[in-house]
Write a protein that holds these residues in place. Structure first.
Motif, PDB file in Angstrom:
ATOM      1  N   GLU A  80       0.686  -1.309  -0.005  1.00 46.40           N
ATOM      2  CA  GLU A  80      -0.004   0.066   0.050  1.00 46.40           C
ATOM      3  C   GLU A  80       0.913   1.014  -0.142  1.00 46.40           C
ATOM      4  O   GLU A  80       2.076   1.023   0.112  1.00 46.40           O
ATOM      5  CB  GLU A  80      -1.046  -0.009   1.145  1.00 46.40           C
ATOM      6  CG  GLU A  80      -0.209  -0.069   2.716  1.00 46.40           C
ATOM      7  CD  GLU A  80      -0.211   1.241   3.141  1.00 46.40           C
ATOM      8  OE1 GLU A  80      -1.211   2.267   3.192  1.00 46.40           O
ATOM      9  OE2 GLU A  80       0.620   1.808   3.761  1.00 46.40           O
ATOM     10  N   GLU A 113      -2.914 -12.007  -2.508  1.00 45.88           N
ATOM     11  CA  GLU A 113      -4.320 -12.337  -1.918  1.00 45.88           C
ATOM     12  C   GLU A 113      -4.663 -13.509  -2.957  1.00 45.88           C
ATOM     13  O   GLU A 113      -3.983 -13.709  -3.891  1.00 45.88           O
ATOM     14  CB  GLU A 113      -5.268 -11.163  -2.350  1.00 45.88           C
ATOM     15  CG  GLU A 113      -4.718  -9.982  -1.210  1.00 45.88           C
ATOM     16  CD  GLU A 113      -6.057  -8.950  -1.381  1.00 45.88           C
ATOM     17  OE1 GLU A 113      -7.082  -9.146  -0.830  1.00 45.88           O
ATOM     18  OE2 GLU A 113      -5.854  -7.732  -1.965  1.00 45.88           O
ATOM     19  N   GLU A 129      -2.881  12.342  -0.795  1.00 44.58           N
ATOM     20  CA  GLU A 129      -2.574  12.499   0.714  1.00 44.58           C
ATOM     21  C   GLU A 129      -2.690  13.810   0.939  1.00 44.58           C
ATOM     22  O   GLU A 129      -1.849  14.734   0.188  1.00 44.58           O
ATOM     23  CB  GLU A 129      -1.393  11.511   0.919  1.00 44.58           C
ATOM     24  CG  GLU A 129      -0.995  10.169   0.475  1.00 44.58           C
ATOM     25  CD  GLU A 129      -1.970   9.170   1.076  1.00 44.58           C
ATOM     26  OE1 GLU A 129      -2.564   9.598   2.254  1.00 44.58           O
ATOM     27  OE2 GLU A 129      -1.806   8.112   0.902  1.00 44.58           O
ATOM     28  N   ARG A 256     -12.210  -0.171   7.926  1.00 53.77           N
ATOM     29  CA  ARG A 256     -11.107  -0.313   7.210  1.00 53.77           C
ATOM     30  C   ARG A 256     -10.098  -1.623   7.397  1.00 53.77           C
ATOM     31  O   ARG A 256     -10.012  -1.737   8.704  1.00 53.77           O
ATOM     32  CB  ARG A 256     -10.201   0.968   7.115  1.00 53.77           C
ATOM     33  CG  ARG A 256     -10.948   2.095   6.706  1.00 53.77           C
ATOM     34  CD  ARG A 256     -11.221   2.519   5.374  1.00 53.77           C
ATOM     35  NE  ARG A 256     -10.084   2.733   4.488  1.00 53.77           N
ATOM     36  CZ  ARG A 256      -9.788   2.085   3.370  1.00 53.77           C
ATOM     37  NH1 ARG A 256     -10.494   1.351   2.959  1.00 53.77           N
ATOM     38  NH2 ARG A 256      -8.644   1.995   2.818  1.00 53.77           N
ATOM     39  N   TYR A 261      -5.823   4.321  10.986  1.00 49.91           N
ATOM     40  CA  TYR A 261      -6.924   5.427  10.734  1.00 49.91           C
ATOM     41  C   TYR A 261      -7.186   6.004  12.247  1.00 49.91           C
ATOM     42  O   TYR A 261      -7.247   5.046  13.148  1.00 49.91           O
ATOM     43  CB  TYR A 261      -8.071   4.992  10.068  1.00 49.91           C
ATOM     44  CG  TYR A 261      -7.703   4.486   8.471  1.00 49.91           C
ATOM     45  CD1 TYR A 261      -7.426   5.723   7.529  1.00 49.91           C
ATOM     46  CD2 TYR A 261      -7.587   3.266   8.052  1.00 49.91           C
ATOM     47  CE1 TYR A 261      -6.911   5.538   6.250  1.00 49.91           C
ATOM     48  CE2 TYR A 261      -7.212   2.938   6.592  1.00 49.91           C
ATOM     49  CZ  TYR A 261      -7.053   4.151   5.919  1.00 49.91           C
ATOM     50  OH  TYR A 261      -6.718   3.947   4.483  1.00 49.91           O
TER      51      TYR A 261
END
Ligand code: HAM
Length: 423
Positions: A80, A113, A129, A256, A261
């Motif tokens: 990420e 995944e 961002e 999330r 977060y």
């Protein structure tokens, strides 16, 4: 040896790549009109960049990272973008620059995944961002930006779901409330959620298993347990979204899958995507910098899945990027003409006139014009011995089917003029 790409990783070429490139260009336009500047970070980071930020118990860190051991270092192919972004901000002291700063990146991410439609092991994300801004307006601006991106592509079938996940002061109490609620039902939770119960009970709210979902529906919602600061922040984000005319849904199940977060968390979903319905998502993460040992750094952002955006565009069949075809096809008849046109072709390319030529001096006119049609050239230049003698060339308009005899010494100016008139 079997010739095939790594499972869950795709090659891009032809029409599909043309759609990607067009989409990328359009995305950059929207990002730039919102004042975002690009940042690029390396694809490899130290393991610690993700382990301590994304969270030890998240799926990403527990089972999805591609790691490389090299000279006593453990490196990770980034799963990420946010953690590497903050690492770069702190390393280069970008947060010391005055005022609110807006950055975006467009980079491949890697997660091990189980591949399925819309879920890959290498996928591209556009991330945006904002740092140095703790205001709820920054959160609303980012959500409005993601909304503007999908609207820019005339996508209408999506939902904007927002929530607040509280902060380090109010979340622990909510966690206890959740545990009190789930404790009597522990045996009905899936194996993974039973594991999550102690340390990450919020993640149970996100579980897709029917039995867990049914229980989660009746669980206490976090928005009733927020401290007054988080509550004030959340209601301001909501009212700013209304001011910005962004339709949204309050969804207390948005927690999330990453640990960093605090306060605002959001997700954009679309029914056009099937099971992997998340188009993009993000939230505020003011405490992430502290996991690098730095001071809290106000920050909020989102990540948008490119494959999923392109999938929706393909489904809509609305956007057909312009085909890239050569402006001119060079058709020499004979060796002398071939020699002339070879150098003319390179010269025309140098001045920006795209052209193609078959590197075979033996081809006849019929075959050459067929090739010109196949590549969809706007014009064909025919040059044979007769033309060479008279210092002329034939310019064929491939669409109109007309042709003119023009001066060979003016070929560059002639084509530049026509290209200008055509654009
Ligand atoms: P994320 O929700 O993990 O957030 O990923 C963002 C988006 O990337 C998803 O909504 C989805 O569209 C796409 N995506 C995720 N995994 C895959 C996959 N395996 N295959 C295809 N697409 C995928 C983040 O990564 C955060 N860093 C977002 C963020 C930025 N938060 C704050 N700033």
């Amino acid at each position: 040896m079997e010739i095939r790409a790594v499972r869950g990783m795709h090659d891009l070429y032809g029409e599909e790549l043309a759609l990607w490139q067009w989409t990328e260009n359009e995305l950059r336009k929207v990002l730039s009109s919102f004042g975002f500047k690009e940042i690029r970070t390396p694809v490899l980071e130290q393991l610690s960049v993700f382990k301590e930020t994304v969270g030890d118990e998240t799926d990403i860190v527990e089972k999805q990272m591609y790691t490389i051991e090299k000279e006593s270092e453990t490196l990770v192919l980034r799963p990420e973008g946010t953690s590497g972004f903050i690492r770069a901000v702190l390393e280069h002291q970008l947060h010391r620059l005055p005022g609110t700063q807006r950055y975006y990146y467009y980079q491949p991410m890697f997660r091990h995944e189980r591949p399925q439609k819309g879920r890959l092991r290498q996928f591209f994300q556009v991330g945006a961002e904002i740092i140095n801004d703790s205001s709820p307006e920054a959160d609303a601006e980012l959500i409005a930006l993601l909304d503007a991106i999908y609207k820019h592509f005339q996508i209408t079938e999506y939902k904007v779901c927002i929530n607040s996940v509280g902060c380090k002061d109010c979340r622990p109490q909510y966690k206890e409330k959740l545990k009190d609620y789930f404790r009597p039902h522990l045996a009905s939770l899936c194996e993974l959620c039973q594991k999550r119960f102690e340390r990450s009970p919020l993640r149970i709210l996100d579980c897709k298993r029917e039995s867990c979902k049914a229980l989660a529906e009746k669980a206490p919602v976090i928005t009733n347990s927020l401290c007054s600061v988080c509550q004030g922040h959340h209601s301001k984000v909501r009212s700013r979204l209304k001011d910005a005319k962004v339709d949204f849904i309050d969804d207390p199940s948005i927690v999330r899958g990453l640990d960093y977060y605090s306060r605002t968390a959001f997700e954009f979903t679309s029914v056009l995507l099937g099971a992997q319905s998340a188009l993009g998502g993000g939230g505020r993460y003011d405490e992430l910098s502290t996991r690098f040992g730095a001071e809290p750094l106000p920050a909020v952002g989102f990540g948008l899945g490119m494959e999923r955006l392109v999938m929706v565009l393909q489904e809509m069949k609305k956007h057909t990027p312009p085909k890239e075809t050569p402006f001119v096809f060079l058709a020499p008849l004979g060796v002398e003409a071939f020699n002339h046109l070879f150098s003319i072709g390179i010269e025309l390319k140098r001045v920006g006139i795209s052209n193609e030529m078959v590197y075979d001096a033996e081809k006849g006119l019929k075959a050459l014009l067929k090739a010109a049609n196949r590549v969809e050239a706007a014009y064909a230049i025919v040059l044979g011995d007769d033309e060479l003698k008279s210092g002329q060339f034939l310019l064929k308009d491939m669409k109109a089917g007309t042709q003119e005899s023009l001066k060979l010494s003016h070929i560059k100016e002639e084509l530049l003029g026509r290209r200008q008139r055509a654009s």
